[in-house]
Each structure stands twice: as structure tokens, then as C-alpha cells.
Write a protein that holds these residues in place. Structure first.
Motif, short mmCIF file in Angstrom:
data_model
loop_
_atom_site.label_atom_id
_atom_site.label_comp_id
_atom_site.label_asym_id
_atom_site.label_seq_id
_atom_site.Cartn_x
_atom_site.Cartn_y
_atom_site.Cartn_z
N GLU A 115 0.81 -1.31 0.04
CA GLU A 115 -0.10 -0.22 0.14
C GLU A 115 0.88 1.13 -0.04
OE1 GLU A 115 0.36 -2.70 2.39
OE2 GLU A 115 -1.44 -2.74 2.88
N LYS A 116 2.16 0.92 0.30
CA LYS A 116 3.01 2.29 0.63
C LYS A 116 3.53 2.57 -1.00
CE LYS A 116 3.56 2.90 4.81
NZ LYS A 116 3.57 3.98 5.81
N GLY A 117 3.25 1.86 -1.84
CA GLY A 117 3.64 1.95 -3.33
C GLY A 117 2.41 2.27 -4.00
N ASP A 118 1.44 2.49 -3.67
CA ASP A 118 0.31 2.76 -4.34
C ASP A 118 0.46 4.30 -5.02
OD1 ASP A 118 -2.00 1.47 -5.01
OD2 ASP A 118 -3.41 2.52 -3.49
N PRO A 119 0.35 4.63 -6.10
CA PRO A 119 -0.39 3.97 -7.09
C PRO A 119 0.86 3.44 -7.99
CG PRO A 119 -0.67 5.92 -7.79
CD PRO A 119 0.33 5.96 -6.48
N VAL A 120 2.04 3.30 -7.90
CA VAL A 120 3.20 2.98 -8.84
C VAL A 120 3.52 1.60 -9.00
CG1 VAL A 120 3.91 5.46 -8.73
CG2 VAL A 120 5.03 3.77 -7.53
N LEU A 121 2.95 0.90 -8.17
CA LEU A 121 3.36 -0.82 -8.00
C LEU A 121 2.63 -1.19 -9.14
CD1 LEU A 121 4.78 -0.43 -5.40
CD2 LEU A 121 3.73 -2.65 -5.03
N PRO A 122 3.05 -2.33 -10.09
CA PRO A 122 2.32 -2.96 -10.95
C PRO A 122 1.42 -3.89 -10.17
CG PRO A 122 4.83 -3.29 -11.27
CD PRO A 122 4.57 -2.65 -9.74
N PRO A 123 0.07 -4.27 -10.84
CA PRO A 123 -0.82 -4.94 -10.02
C PRO A 123 -0.39 -6.57 -9.85
CG PRO A 123 -1.27 -4.87 -12.56
CD PRO A 123 -0.35 -3.88 -12.15
N PRO A 124 -0.69 -6.95 -8.53
CA PRO A 124 -0.06 -8.14 -8.15
C PRO A 124 -0.99 -9.23 -8.82
CG PRO A 124 -1.77 -7.54 -6.43
CD PRO A 124 -1.64 -6.26 -7.68
N ASP A 125 -0.30 -10.63 -8.89
CA ASP A 125 -0.82 -11.80 -9.40
C ASP A 125 -1.57 -12.75 -8.16
OD1 ASP A 125 -0.09 -11.87 -12.15
OD2 ASP A 125 2.14 -11.88 -10.88
N ILE A 126 -1.00 -12.26 -7.11
CA ILE A 126 -1.51 -13.01 -5.84
C ILE A 126 -1.51 -11.95 -4.57
CG2 ILE A 126 -1.28 -14.82 -4.23
CD1 ILE A 126 -0.02 -16.46 -6.41
N HIS A 127 -2.84 -11.78 -3.84
CA HIS A 127 -2.71 -11.01 -2.79
C HIS A 127 -2.94 -11.97 -1.69
CE1 HIS A 127 -5.13 -7.66 -0.87
NE2 HIS A 127 -5.28 -8.42 -0.07
N VAL A 128 -2.08 -11.60 -0.38
CA VAL A 128 -2.19 -12.38 0.72
C VAL A 128 -2.31 -11.56 1.68
CG1 VAL A 128 -0.61 -13.78 2.19
CG2 VAL A 128 -0.46 -13.89 -0.17
N ASN A 129 -3.37 -11.86 2.50
CA ASN A 129 -3.68 -11.05 3.71
C ASN A 129 -3.53 -11.76 5.02
OD1 ASN A 129 -4.79 -8.50 4.49
ND2 ASN A 129 -6.24 -9.44 5.49
N LEU A 130 -2.81 -11.48 5.91
CA LEU A 130 -2.50 -12.07 7.13
C LEU A 130 -3.00 -11.22 8.17
CD1 LEU A 130 1.24 -12.75 6.41
CD2 LEU A 130 -0.49 -14.55 7.21
N SER A 131 -3.73 -11.88 9.24
CA SER A 131 -4.48 -11.09 10.38
C SER A 131 -4.19 -12.05 11.49
CB SER A 131 -5.87 -10.69 9.95
OG SER A 131 -6.69 -11.97 9.71
N LEU A 132 -4.11 -11.30 12.79
CA LEU A 132 -4.08 -12.00 14.06
C LEU A 132 -5.41 -12.70 14.39
CD1 LEU A 132 -2.39 -9.67 16.52
CD2 LEU A 132 -1.51 -11.12 14.81
N ALA A 133 -5.26 -13.97 14.69
CA ALA A 133 -6.51 -14.67 15.04
C ALA A 133 -6.16 -15.45 16.22
CB ALA A 133 -6.96 -15.64 13.85
N GLY A 134 -6.79 -15.07 17.53
CA GLY A 134 -6.39 -15.58 18.82
C GLY A 134 -4.67 -15.56 18.93
N ASP A 135 -4.22 -16.89 19.07
CA ASP A 135 -2.83 -16.90 19.24
C ASP A 135 -2.05 -17.18 17.95
OD1 ASP A 135 -2.73 -16.64 21.91
OD2 ASP A 135 -2.85 -18.83 22.39
#
Ligand code: ADP
Ligand code: MG
Length: 157
Positions: A115-135
Motif C-alpha cells: 500500500e506504500k507504493g500505491d499507485p506506482v506498483l504494478p498489479p499483483p498476481d496474488i494478494h495475501v492477507n495475514l491477520s491475528l486470530a487468537g494465538d
């Protein structure tokens, strides 16, 4: 498989996902890792690189912003560039550093804080989202191109 949700109960599960991804990556892919500090973006990248045969230390390139690794995927040497754009002051810095040239058919680009490179980064092929879930962590993998789709379709657990 366009979208995949997994729970990663501990760091070993994150490491297994990294190893699984290393089995299906192909040159030319751009993978963007989203998630707060400590979500496991670097841990996932480290596991992927080690599974692909890199034996040295992998730490987030917080100050250099990008770190290249020569690894082998399916018997072919490929450059993986690990970006961490957290400290990038402006998207122009990305262009000035020539980082766009790394996004080509011979390299795999893995980007923390895209997101820090928005909007000059090329579009990704895969988007991964990691989030805390319990431990542990929850992860969502999403294919955003045909190439990304083919890659995720080959994932085996
Ligand atoms: P980021 O790069 O997203 O800021 P790091 O990978 O540097 O995060 O740190 C992630 C932290 O979370 C590490 O301390 C790691 O041991 C831990 N970790 C990674 N995956 C899991 C998981 N599935 N469950 C619990 N802890 C995890
Ligand atoms: Mg990190």
C-alpha cells in the motif's frame, strides 16, 4: 481456486504454507503481502525462501527496501526480490530506485506493505492477507490474474 482461507495456528503452520507456496511459484509472479506489523509477512517469505533452497539469513529489508535472492523453482534459477516498503517515504522513491524493473518475467516479487507504493506498483498476481486470530493467524490468498490463479490451483497441502 480464486480465494483460499486458512487458519495458521502457530509459526510452524506459517512455515508450511511458505514451503507449499515455494512448490507452486513461477517466474513472473508478483505477490503482495498485507497485514499489520507482526502478522507474519516476513515469516512467510522466509519460509518460502528457505524451502526454495536459500540457506542464509532472511530478514525484512526495512532500510534497503528490497533484497534479491537467487533460488531454484522446479529446477530453474529464479531471482526472488523481497520488498518491505514500510519505510518508503513516497511512491516516487519506488520509481527512482528502479524497482519497477524487477517486475519482469524472470523474477518473483514479494512485497510487504504494497500500500506504500500505491499507485506506482504494478498489479499483483496474488494478494495475501495475514491477520491475528487468537494465538495464531488467519490468511487469505487471492488470485488476481490468470498466472496467480494457475499458481494457487496447484497448491497442495
Ligand atoms: P511482519 O513481517 O508481518 O511484520 P513477522 O513475520 O516479522 O511479521 O513476525 C511475525 C511474528 O509472528 C513472528 O514473531 C513469528 O514467530 C510469529 N508468527 C508467525 N506465524 C505465526 C502463527 N501462525 N501463529 C503465531 N505466531 C506466528
Ligand atoms: Mg516484515
Amino acid at each position: 481456486m480464486q480465494r483460499l482461507h486458512l487458519h495458521l495456528p502457530d509459526e510452524a503452520a506459517t512455515a508450511r504454507l511458505g514451503a507449499d507456496l515455494a512448490q507452486v511459484l513461477a517466474p513472473g509472479l508478483a505477490i503482495y503481502l498485507h497485514g499489520d506489523l507482526g502478522a507474519g509477512k516476513t515469516a512467510l517469505t522466509r519460509a518460502l525462501l528457505h524451502a526454495a533452497g536459500y540457506q542464509g539469513r532472511v530478514k525484512s529489508p526495512t532500510y534497503t527496501l528490497a533484497e534479491p535472492y537467487e533460488v531454484s523453482f522446479a529446477g530453474r534459477m529464479v531471482t526472488v526480490i523481497h520488498f518491505d516498503l514500510y519505510r518508503m517515504a513516497s511512491p516516487e522513491e519506488f520509481l527512482d530506485a528502479g524497482f519497477r524493473e524487477h517486475f519482469n518475467e524472470n523474477s518473483v516479487c514479494i512485497v510487504e506493505w504494497p500500500e506504500k507504493g500505491d499507485p506506482v506498483l504494478p498489479p499483483p498476481d496474488i494478494h495475501v492477507n495475514l491477520s491475528l486470530a487468537g494465538d495464531g493467524r488467519d490468511v487469505e490468498l487471492r488470485a488476481l490474474s490468470d498466472k496467480g490463479h494457475q499458481c494457487l490451483a496447484r497448491l497442495k497441502f
